[in-house]
Design a protein around this motif. Structure first.
Motif, PDB file in Angstrom:
ATOM      1  N   PRO A  87     -13.856  21.776 -48.790  1.00 24.81           N
ATOM      2  CA  PRO A  87     -13.836  20.313 -48.866  1.00 24.81           C
ATOM      3  C   PRO A  87     -13.249  19.764 -50.139  1.00 24.81           C
ATOM      4  O   PRO A  87     -13.302  18.562 -50.392  1.00 24.81           O
ATOM      5  CB  PRO A  87     -15.327  19.962 -48.746  1.00 24.81           C
ATOM      6  CG  PRO A  87     -16.043  21.141 -49.263  1.00 24.81           C
ATOM      7  CD  PRO A  87     -15.214  22.326 -48.887  1.00 24.81           C
ATOM      8  N   GLY A  88     -12.671  20.590 -50.980  1.00 24.50           N
ATOM      9  CA  GLY A  88     -12.025  20.081 -52.165  1.00 24.50           C
ATOM     10  C   GLY A  88     -12.665  20.591 -53.440  1.00 24.50           C
ATOM     11  O   GLY A  88     -13.507  21.434 -53.413  1.00 24.50           O
ATOM     12  N   ARG A 146     -12.580  17.032 -35.488  1.00 29.46           N
ATOM     13  CA  ARG A 146     -13.831  16.293 -35.683  1.00 29.46           C
ATOM     14  C   ARG A 146     -14.914  17.258 -36.152  1.00 29.46           C
ATOM     15  O   ARG A 146     -14.856  18.461 -35.890  1.00 29.46           O
ATOM     16  CB  ARG A 146     -14.292  15.610 -34.400  1.00 29.46           C
ATOM     17  CG  ARG A 146     -14.662  16.568 -33.261  1.00 29.46           C
ATOM     18  CD  ARG A 146     -15.250  15.824 -32.064  1.00 29.46           C
ATOM     19  NE  ARG A 146     -15.556  16.706 -30.943  1.00 29.46           N
ATOM     20  CZ  ARG A 146     -16.687  17.377 -30.798  1.00 29.46           C
ATOM     21  NH1 ARG A 146     -17.628  17.295 -31.737  1.00 29.46           N
ATOM     22  NH2 ARG A 146     -16.893  18.145 -29.740  1.00 29.46           N
ATOM     23  N   ALA A 147     -15.903  16.711 -36.827  1.00 28.72           N
ATOM     24  CA  ALA A 147     -17.092  17.508 -37.136  1.00 28.72           C
ATOM     25  C   ALA A 147     -17.887  17.708 -35.858  1.00 28.72           C
ATOM     26  O   ALA A 147     -17.733  16.970 -34.881  1.00 28.72           O
ATOM     27  CB  ALA A 147     -17.940  16.786 -38.183  1.00 28.72           C
ATOM     28  N   GLY A 148     -18.726  18.710 -35.856  1.00 31.77           N
ATOM     29  CA  GLY A 148     -19.544  18.962 -34.676  1.00 31.77           C
ATOM     30  C   GLY A 148     -20.654  17.940 -34.534  1.00 31.77           C
ATOM     31  O   GLY A 148     -20.978  17.198 -35.460  1.00 31.77           O
ATOM     32  N   THR A 149     -21.242  17.916 -33.351  1.00 32.58           N
ATOM     33  CA  THR A 149     -22.390  17.052 -33.085  1.00 32.58           C
ATOM     34  C   THR A 149     -23.597  17.929 -32.761  1.00 32.58           C
ATOM     35  O   THR A 149     -23.462  19.120 -32.457  1.00 32.58           O
ATOM     36  CB  THR A 149     -22.124  16.115 -31.898  1.00 32.58           C
ATOM     37  OG1 THR A 149     -22.005  16.907 -30.689  1.00 32.58           O
ATOM     38  CG2 THR A 149     -20.852  15.305 -32.110  1.00 32.58           C
ATOM     39  N   TYR A 209     -18.734  12.337 -45.300  1.00 30.00           N
ATOM     40  CA  TYR A 209     -18.885  13.608 -44.590  1.00 30.00           C
ATOM     41  C   TYR A 209     -18.086  13.643 -43.288  1.00 30.00           C
ATOM     42  O   TYR A 209     -17.322  14.579 -43.037  1.00 30.00           O
ATOM     43  CB  TYR A 209     -20.370  13.848 -44.299  1.00 30.00           C
ATOM     44  CG  TYR A 209     -20.687  15.197 -43.706  1.00 30.00           C
ATOM     45  CD1 TYR A 209     -21.020  16.272 -44.525  1.00 30.00           C
ATOM     46  CD2 TYR A 209     -20.690  15.415 -42.325  1.00 30.00           C
ATOM     47  CE1 TYR A 209     -21.335  17.519 -44.003  1.00 30.00           C
ATOM     48  CE2 TYR A 209     -20.991  16.658 -41.797  1.00 30.00           C
ATOM     49  CZ  TYR A 209     -21.314  17.704 -42.637  1.00 30.00           C
ATOM     50  OH  TYR A 209     -21.618  18.933 -42.096  1.00 30.00           O
ATOM     51  N   LYS A 210     -18.242  12.641 -42.461  1.00 30.55           N
ATOM     52  CA  LYS A 210     -17.595  12.639 -41.143  1.00 30.55           C
ATOM     53  C   LYS A 210     -16.079  12.715 -41.261  1.00 30.55           C
ATOM     54  O   LYS A 210     -15.428  13.536 -40.598  1.00 30.55           O
ATOM     55  CB  LYS A 210     -18.006  11.393 -40.364  1.00 30.55           C
ATOM     56  CG  LYS A 210     -17.459  11.335 -38.944  1.00 30.55           C
ATOM     57  CD  LYS A 210     -17.994  10.119 -38.214  1.00 30.55           C
ATOM     58  CE  LYS A 210     -17.477  10.067 -36.780  1.00 30.55           C
ATOM     59  NZ  LYS A 210     -18.016   8.879 -36.049  1.00 30.55           N
ATOM     60  N   ASP A 211     -15.506  11.883 -42.102  1.00 31.53           N
ATOM     61  CA  ASP A 211     -14.051  11.861 -42.235  1.00 31.53           C
ATOM     62  C   ASP A 211     -13.522  13.126 -42.904  1.00 31.53           C
ATOM     63  O   ASP A 211     -12.477  13.670 -42.501  1.00 31.53           O
ATOM     64  CB  ASP A 211     -13.625  10.634 -43.047  1.00 31.53           C
ATOM     65  CG  ASP A 211     -13.816   9.333 -42.288  1.00 31.53           C
ATOM     66  OD1 ASP A 211     -13.948   9.391 -41.044  1.00 31.53           O
ATOM     67  OD2 ASP A 211     -13.861   8.271 -42.928  1.00 31.53           O
ATOM     68  N   THR A 212     -14.243  13.611 -43.913  1.00 26.82           N
ATOM     69  CA  THR A 212     -13.807  14.825 -44.616  1.00 26.82           C
ATOM     70  C   THR A 212     -13.727  16.011 -43.669  1.00 26.82           C
ATOM     71  O   THR A 212     -12.717  16.730 -43.614  1.00 26.82           O
ATOM     72  CB  THR A 212     -14.771  15.154 -45.770  1.00 26.82           C
ATOM     73  OG1 THR A 212     -14.709  14.112 -46.742  1.00 26.82           O
ATOM     74  CG2 THR A 212     -14.410  16.487 -46.423  1.00 26.82           C
TER      75      THR A 212
END
Length: 255
Positions: free
Chosen positions: A254-255, A214-217, A202-205
């Motif tokens: 995401p693909g 980056r993904a949010g926090t 999830y994080k890398d995607t």
């Protein structure tokens, strides 16, 4: 915003056992609010309250189903009984169920509708009644999602409820502005939480798909919530803040 912006304020945060809800509750408490946390999971909730209070803050818990109208009234009553009033409500509790549209079960749709829409609607109603009674205004924040703006495979029901919450916030401008109660929504994009991080990729995607890299926090979303709950947002109501690092501007899947 000062370190004690919410001194003397009382807040309810639903879905606060972990993730975004926990972080919002924590930041409200650290900034001076008395916070009543709600979650259906008693164990998570107890740990959340213990962790927040360990940081010299003041919060308590009431476990229960945030889709149940009877419990919602108990939640509002408990905040007033414990702390004397109610100023801020963060309707964060929600459920995400992934399923292909052609196979979507009736009971799954009902679960998503009950918590995401019915629960939020009646929490806003019961909280607003209390705020009107107090005659001192208030802040109500709903948790939407970028899936209420952009189509996402297998999240048709979830996205429908989130779009509905944004329309509810707009509609309540007509009903509640005369009482100085603001109602706004936040639409997070991909966000790193305990649940999403169960997906190893999830994080890398989402770092690759998000323009900001980056993904949010949960802190990103909490920052928006604190702004909308604060005196700084007094002239903002019926609006939505998207917290997604620019993803919805380009919307790659995401693909």
């Amino acid at each position: 915003m000062t370190a004690r912006t919410f001194e003397g304020q009382v807040a309810i945060v639903t879905g606060a056992g972990q993730g975004i809800g926990y972080e919002i509750a924590k930041q409200l408490a650290l900034n001076g609010a008395d916070v009543l946390l709600n979650d259906k999971d008693e164990t998570l909730l107890a740990k959340a309250v213990e962790a927040i209070n360990a940081e010299d803050s003041n919060c308590s818990a009431l476990s229960g189903d945030a889709s149940d109208v009877g419990f919602i009234q108990q939640l509002v009553d408990a905040a007033v009984e414990r702390y004397g009033k109610l100023n801020i409500v963060i309707a964060n509790a929600g459920i995400t169920l992934f399923c292909n549209f052609l196979d979507y079960p009736v009971d799954s749709l009902q679960r998503v509708m009950d918590l995401n829409l019915r629960g939020t609607f009646f929490l806003a109603q019961r909280a607003a009644r209390q705020m009107v009674k107090q005659q001192s205004g208030g802040r109500i924040v709903f948790m939407s999602s970028v899936t209420g703006h952009q189509a996402h495979r297998d999240l048709e029901a979830y996205g429908m409820t989130k779009a509905g919450l944004e329309m509810l916030a707009k509609s309540l401008v007509v009903e509640l502005s005369q009482y100085q109660i603001t109602v706004n929504t936040i639409a997070p994009g991909a966000t790193l939480t305990e649940r999403t991080m169960e997906d190893a990729g999830y994080k890398d995607t989402w770092a690759k798909l998000t323009p900001m890299g980056r993904a949010g926090t949960v802190q990103d979303v909490a920052n928006a919530a604190l702004f909308l709950a604060s005196p700084l947002s007094g002239q903002i109501t019926g609006q939505n803040i998207v917290v997604d690092g620019g993803w919805s501007a380009v919307s790659p899947g995401p693909g």
